[in-house]
Motif scaffolding. Structure first.
Motif, PDB file in Angstrom:
ATOM      1  N   THR A  92      89.779 105.628  60.010  1.00 35.19           N
ATOM      2  CA  THR A  92      89.570 106.334  61.277  1.00 35.19           C
ATOM      3  C   THR A  92      89.768 107.846  61.165  1.00 35.19           C
ATOM      4  O   THR A  92      89.023 108.612  61.780  1.00 35.19           O
ATOM      5  N   ASP A  93      90.757 108.289  60.412  1.00 37.57           N
ATOM      6  CA  ASP A  93      90.954 109.735  60.242  1.00 37.57           C
ATOM      7  C   ASP A  93      89.780 110.350  59.493  1.00 37.57           C
ATOM      8  O   ASP A  93      89.300 111.441  59.849  1.00 37.57           O
ATOM      9  N   ASP A 117      93.994 100.340  58.693  1.00 31.29           N
ATOM     10  CA  ASP A 117      93.373 101.445  59.431  1.00 31.29           C
ATOM     11  C   ASP A 117      91.897 101.560  59.063  1.00 31.29           C
ATOM     12  O   ASP A 117      91.526 102.246  58.113  1.00 31.29           O
ATOM     13  N   GLU A 176      86.957 113.265  60.818  1.00 32.46           N
ATOM     14  CA  GLU A 176      86.728 114.505  60.074  1.00 32.46           C
ATOM     15  C   GLU A 176      85.316 114.606  59.507  1.00 32.46           C
ATOM     16  O   GLU A 176      84.907 115.673  59.052  1.00 32.46           O
TER      17      GLU A 176
END
Length: 329
Positions: free
Chosen positions: A215-216, A94, A220
């Motif tokens: 990606t997260d 990720d 944020e």
């Protein structure tokens, strides 16, 4: 009374600053410690100032180590070479590349030992070649061997991190090495550059280092990542605008040398071995617009044919984004 009031304001401001620092999010950023303009900004604390993060820089020896740290969630943001990035993307780690760090030229090269009898790529047959396996240098080496119509069975490839390559070279345990700076400059004292990554790129094997992010975490921290981009871009611009002034005695080179452990006399040549693209240039289609995704696909296909990975994806665009470069347009 006025003096007391001023002292009270000063003390209050100091306490607020300490409170802010204590409340800042600690973000570990992975890097390879290469002598580059951004090291000046890092040493001056500009990344922490721009992003609002409490930045902790962590040096990695290879892309494989970065992939493991990103996959485990140990770090969220890091520098990563194009070859290991292609491997990570193929494995579904990720992450997304959101900015080029640098395009690699002679900063990564195949150095052959003086007296080894190696004068051409064909002479590598039967020789011992050290390289950090899975790195951009490894990809370039494989490209050089393919260009010379040599297979991996025609040479002995020895997987070593940079510091071990330097030691093995001193012990004459290897005949050649495809490696980056500053180890490259060290072994050049008793060796000769046979080919650089700029040449292998011309043969169809381009390499670069990029900045990648979870990606997260990116979703944020959009504003902080944009600030990160601006900081890197400003550092590169300071160099590009007056590269000739970055001499061994200049404050910038002295800072880079102190921060990375490189010899100041070698830093200018190391910097010349890279291409630092302005962020606005990176946002164009030939780079993070479409070109990088195509380069990752080509790299993965080559690595699959070479037996380094089991498969290659049809599309690598999900692993590249130009969204954070918009601040530089």
């Amino acid at each position: 009374m006025l003096g007391h009031f001023r002292r009270t304001l000063t003390a209050t401001a100091a306490l607020l600053a300490l409170a802010g620092a204590a409340g800042a999010e600690t973000v570990v950023i992975g890097h390879f410690g290469n002598p580059t303009p951004m090291q000046v900004a890092a040493s001056e604390g500009k990344f922490a100032e721009a992003t609002g993060w409490d930045v902790e820089w962590r040096k990695f020896a290879s892309g494989a180590d970065v992939i493991a740290a990103m996959a485990s969630g140990d770090i969220k943001l890091a520098e990563l070479g194009s070859s290991p990035l292609a491997i990570a993307a193929t494995q579904g780690v990720d992450l997304q590349m959101f900015m080029l760090a640098q395009v690699i030229g002679t900063a990564e090269s195949l150095i052959v030992r003086n007296g080894s009898g190696i004068e051409t790529l064909a002479d590598l047959k039967g020789k011992r070649i050290a390289v950090p396996v899975g790195s951009t240098a490894h990809f370039s080496l494989m490209g050089a061997l393919a260009h010379a119509e040599l297979g991996s069975n025609d040479v002995t490839i020895m997987s070593m991190p940079p510091d071990q390559i330097a030691a093995a070279w001193q012990q004459e345990a290897i005949d050649a090495a495809f490696i980056w700076q500053p180890v490259q400059e060290e072994i050049l004292q008793t060796g000769t550059r046979l080919v650089g990554a700029d040449e292998t790129a011309g043969w169809g094997y381009p390499t670069f280092d990029g900045w990648v992010v979870n990606t997260d975490f990116a979703a944020e921290n959009k504003e902080a990542l944009q600030a990160f981009v601006r900081t890197v871009d400003a550092a590169n611009k300071a160099y590009l605008d007056n590269a000739a002034a970055w001499t061994p005695d200049s404050p910038e080179v002295q800072t880079i040398a102190s921060y990375t452990g490189a010899d100041p006399s070698q830093v200018p040549a190391i910097l010349e071995g890279y291409s630092f693209l302005p962020a606005a240039e990176q946002a164009k289609s030939e780079w993070l617009g479409e070109g990088i995704a195509e380069a990752l696909k080509s790299t993965a296909e080559f690595l699959k044919e070479a037996g380094r990975i089991d498969s290659a994806s049809d599309d690598y665009t999900p692993f590249v984004t130009a969204d954070f470069l918009s601040v530089a347009k």
